[in-house]
Design an enzyme around this catalytic site. Structure first.
Site, PDB file in Angstrom:
ATOM      1  N   GLU A 138       0.826  -1.211   0.000  1.00 45.19           N
ATOM      2  CA  GLU A 138       0.000   0.000   0.000  1.00 45.19           C
ATOM      3  C   GLU A 138       0.856   1.256   0.000  1.00 45.19           C
ATOM      4  O   GLU A 138       0.597   2.205  -0.737  1.00 45.19           O
ATOM      5  CB  GLU A 138      -0.912   0.011   1.235  1.00 45.19           C
ATOM      6  CG  GLU A 138      -1.933  -1.105   1.292  1.00 45.19           C
ATOM      7  CD  GLU A 138      -1.346  -2.404   1.823  1.00 45.19           C
ATOM      8  OE1 GLU A 138      -0.140  -2.437   2.160  1.00 45.19           O
ATOM      9  OE2 GLU A 138      -2.083  -3.394   1.871  1.00 45.19           O
ATOM     10  N   SER A 197      -7.379   2.761  -3.446  1.00 44.45           N
ATOM     11  CA  SER A 197      -6.080   3.184  -2.912  1.00 44.45           C
ATOM     12  C   SER A 197      -5.141   3.541  -4.055  1.00 44.45           C
ATOM     13  O   SER A 197      -4.163   4.245  -3.845  1.00 44.45           O
ATOM     14  CB  SER A 197      -5.437   2.055  -2.121  1.00 44.45           C
ATOM     15  OG  SER A 197      -6.161   1.791  -0.977  1.00 44.45           O
ATOM     16  N   ASP A 204       1.139   4.146  -3.003  1.00 46.01           N
ATOM     17  CA  ASP A 204       0.848   5.566  -2.760  1.00 46.01           C
ATOM     18  C   ASP A 204       1.969   6.456  -3.271  1.00 46.01           C
ATOM     19  O   ASP A 204       1.747   7.400  -4.019  1.00 46.01           O
ATOM     20  CB  ASP A 204       0.700   5.826  -1.256  1.00 46.01           C
ATOM     21  CG  ASP A 204      -0.681   5.508  -0.747  1.00 46.01           C
ATOM     22  OD1 ASP A 204      -1.542   5.157  -1.563  1.00 46.01           O
ATOM     23  OD2 ASP A 204      -0.886   5.606   0.471  1.00 46.01           O
TER      24      ASP A 204
END
Lengths: 369, 180
Positions: free
Chosen positions: A76, A280, A80
């Protein structure tokens, strides 16, 4: 033809030229990580080496606020940083890493405290975090909402992922099914980003709504006036709507806009990983675009965009965020009434992809105008 | 007492397990969200600074401006301070806007401060969190001065990005699968 979403695919899809990169030294952007999810600078370098050709970019994060652990990188966190720095290319990037210094701290609350404690902050924040609205107390929801007001008053643009469970589903105490909104996606003081996928998965083609894209209506926050006309239009023209008992049509409607959320390439722990999906992924992409717009505004001596909804999204037409995503529906309750289908995409605003996906040159023109 | 968050669910998320109650001497950190002033005015200001047709468009506030606007009243600050002093809680820090107060205190003191709370340690692999499975209350005198206390019920939310092909056992994007 492509074998998955990379920075080149995104930049092509959203009409970014090689010159659409940050040029103003005071521009900045950030993403937030919770629960000991760390990124590695080496992954970012490798990602840019593999996928960052063709546009000027940075290969390192300028500042980490909080503690960066030494363990394995998180998928994750890698996602990002790599995609925020691909659309928001050449812009100074910070990472807020708030795992909670004490076991009793709430990492998300710690991030809010940092915002309230730092006078100099990046203008744009990408946060892929969410909880079921109904799992949080009213006192907490309302107070966190005020924290977003404080950020908006300071000119910060905070973008949240809309969630990966479509409209969601919850069984009430009477045994009935209702949709389950997500927070902070449902706050009227943040910009919420939904997800799309390519109609043809191997071509930079038209987008359809991603079935996981979170969206719907808050049960806590009333609909801001700037949304009323668009939502009313959607509810009156949508060919097939879930029964009105499943959602609160007078609540804050989300998402605000969307971007690709399916089939990403990410480098994590030095390994390129394909098929990474979720809002995300779409959220840092849009955050990077907002940071680019901010860069252009600052360069012209104008203030940053701040909270885009009231100012921009109410005036946005299909010319600005285009082409419209008009196909596909998202997930919801698996029952005989809705059969797993929530809302469906439609021309103009809809609760799956918001106003649609960005066409950067038009969005820039609208937000500079 | 008064319960600021009677509707806050406590549920142990999957993967977390109760590793027992904290010893009274173990230190924990609580975050007190103090009642802010001028919230309605802040909401109006946000609309003004964000709307191009407003004379205040783009005139964003500094952190000091925000502090001046929303910082809790002296009565709120004084009442909370006295209450903490009475329980021997000294190690506290406020944020710049004065509306959050973070205090370090022993678990035993925290349980006396927040009747009903009972602090347990929960573990999930290498992660560890201290939370209270039972609801907390506050002294009635704080009803007008505290919004909630952080660090009791909400577990850190876990983010999960999925690689769909792997998750479903298919090595192919789902759109292609659907058309097949």
């Amino acid at each position: 033809f492509h074998l998955g979403v990379t920075p080149a695919v995104i930049r092509q899809r959203y009409n970014l030229t090689d010159g659409d990169v940050g040029t103003f030294q005071n521009s900045s952007q950030a993403c937030a990580q919770f629960l000991e999810q760390y990124f590695h600078q080496a992954d970012l370098s490798e990602f840019m080496h593999l996928f960052g050709g063709g546009f000027p970019h940075r290969c390192s994060v300028d500042r980490v606020v909080g503690r960066q652990g030494q363990g394995k990188a998180g998928l994750e966190a890698s996602l990002d940083v790599e995609y925020l720095m691909s659309t928001g290319a050449n812009i100074s990037t910070w990472v807020f890493s708030t795992a909670g210094r004490h076991e009793s701290q709430e990492p998300f609350l710690q991030w809010l405290l940092l915002l309230s404690n730092m006078s100099a902050l990046p203008w744009v924040h990408s946060v892929s975090y969410g909880d079921d609205e109904d799992s949080l107390s009213r006192a907490y929801l309302e107070r966190v909402n005020v924290e977003f007001m404080k950020a908006a008053a300071r000119g910060l643009s905070i973008l949240f992922a809309s969630g990966d469970l479509g409209a969601g589903c919850r069984t009430t105490s009477e045994g009935k099914h209702v949709f389950r909104p997500s927070f902070p996606a449902s706050s009227p003081y943040v910009t919420t980003v939904g997800g799309t996928s390519f109609r043809d998965p191997f071509l930079v083609s038209a987008e359809v709504s991603d079935y996981i894209s979170g969206g719907g209506f808050s049960n806590v926050f009333p609909m801001p006036s700037y949304q009323a006309a668009a939502v009313k239009r959607y509810l009156s023209v949508a060919p097939r709507l879930p029964p009105s008992t499943y959602y609160n049509s007078t609540g804050r409607a989300y998402p605000d806009l969307a971007a690709l959320s399916d089939n990403y390439w990410v480098v994590t722990n030095r390994i390129p990983v394909p098929w990474v999906s979720g809002t995300s992924a779409s959220t840092p992409v849009v955050a990077g675009l907002i940071a680019l717009i901010n860069d252009q505004r600052l360069r012209r001596g104008r203030p940053p965009p701040g909270l885009p909804q009231p100012r921009t999204l109410q005036g946005i037409t299909s010319r600005t965020l285009s082409p419209q995503v008009t196909q596909g529906c998202h997930l919801s309750c698996l029952d005989a009434t809705v059969e797993g289908q929530g809302f469906c995409a439609a021309p103009s605003w809809d609760p799956v992809t918001g106003w649609g996906t960005p066409n950067f040159p038009e969005l820039l023109r609208a937000m500079l105008g | 007492g008064w319960a600021p968050e009677p509707d806050q669910l406590f549920r142990t998320p999957a993967g977390w397990s109760d590793a027992g109650r904290l010893a009274p001497s173990e230190t924990l950190s609580l975050t007190f969200a103090l009642r802010q002033r001028n919230v309605q005015r802040l909401a109006r200001l946000v609309q003004q600074v964000s709307s191009p047709d407003s004379a205040k468009y783009g005139q964003f506030l500094s952190l000091a401006d925000v502090q001046a606007l929303v910082a809790p009243s002296p009565l709120t600050l004084g009442t909370v301070q006295k209450w903490l002093d009475r329980h021997g809680v000294w190690d506290c820090r406020a944020v710049s806007t004065m509306d959050f107060l973070q205090c370090q205190l022993p678990a035993g003191t925290a349980e006396r401060l927040l009747p009903g709370a009972q602090f347990h340690r929960y573990r999930n692999g290498t992660l560890s969190s201290v939370r209270s499975p039972s609801p907390y209350t506050l002294s009635e005198e704080l009803q007008e001065h505290v919004d909630f206390v952080g660090g009791l019920h909400r577990f850190p939310a876990e983010r999960k990005v999925v690689s769909r092909a792997w998750a479903s056992g298919r090595m192919w994007p789902r759109r292609a699968t659907r058309s097949t």
